[in-house]
Design a protein around this motif. Structure first.
Motif: not given
Length: 199
Positions: A147-161
């Protein structure tokens, strides 16, 4: 129109369509009224009218009206057909809708062509679904994070493995990590639909 002009016009019509003959009382009354600038309530006595000319004139008028009505009807029909066609074929949807890992090609999925849909849209949050190749979502992901990160890739990638062959899907309210081909209808919690393909 001046009274003199009107009288002259009426005389021309009478001489064209009427045979000369003795004037009756009604005709004399009409002529007297016309000279005074008034229209007579009594009809002009006409001895005989050229029926063929009148019939031809009526047929011409009806032909023109028929042509104009047909032209309007055809234009309306063409507009309706155009609208109907544009509504029926603006694009094609996947059927069924598939998710898939990074080894599954994107495209319009069918029962014959098993492709992962790349036109997904969420009906709950109205976001387009984003995908990340060879990644999966961390187990700590939750609703507030997306909810707080979409759609910013820089925020989303913090929880991508990193995960070879995986594909990470997400909108603002839902997320999924997929390795193999999966039918979206089996994922009851996801409110994702195909937003149509141009091909």
């Amino acid at each position: 129109m001046a009274d003199d002009d009107l009288e002259q016009l009426l005389d021309e019509v009478e001489s064209k369509y009427c045979h000369p003959g003795p004037k009756g009382a009604a005709s004399r009354a009409a002529e007297a009224d016309r000279k005074e600038g008034k229209r007579s309530k009594n009809p002009i006595a006409i001895a005989s009218v050229d029926d063929e000319n009148v019939d031809d004139l009526i047929e011409d008028i009806l032909d023109v009206r028929f042509y104009e009505d047909n032209k309007k009807q055809n234009a309306k029909s063409t507009r309706q057909q155009s609208c109907k066609t544009s509504r029926e074929h603006p694009g094609k949807k996947c059927c069924p809708v598939y998710l898939g890992g990074s080894t599954i090609p994107f495209g319009r999925g069918t029962s014959v062509s098993e492709r992962a849909c790349n036109q997904l849209r969420c009906t709950t949050c109205d976001f387009s679904i984003v995908t990340f190749e060879d990644y999966k979502w961390d187990a700590s992901c939750d609703y507030l994070f997306f909810r707080n990160s979409m759609p910013e890739h820089s925020k989303l990638q913090t929880k991508m493995m990193r995960k070879k062959g995986a594909r990470a899907y997400a909108c603002q309210c839902s997320w999924r990590s997929v390795q193999q081909l999966a039918d979206l209808s089996a994922e009851q919690q996801l409110r994702w639909v195909c937003g149509k393909h141009s091909d």
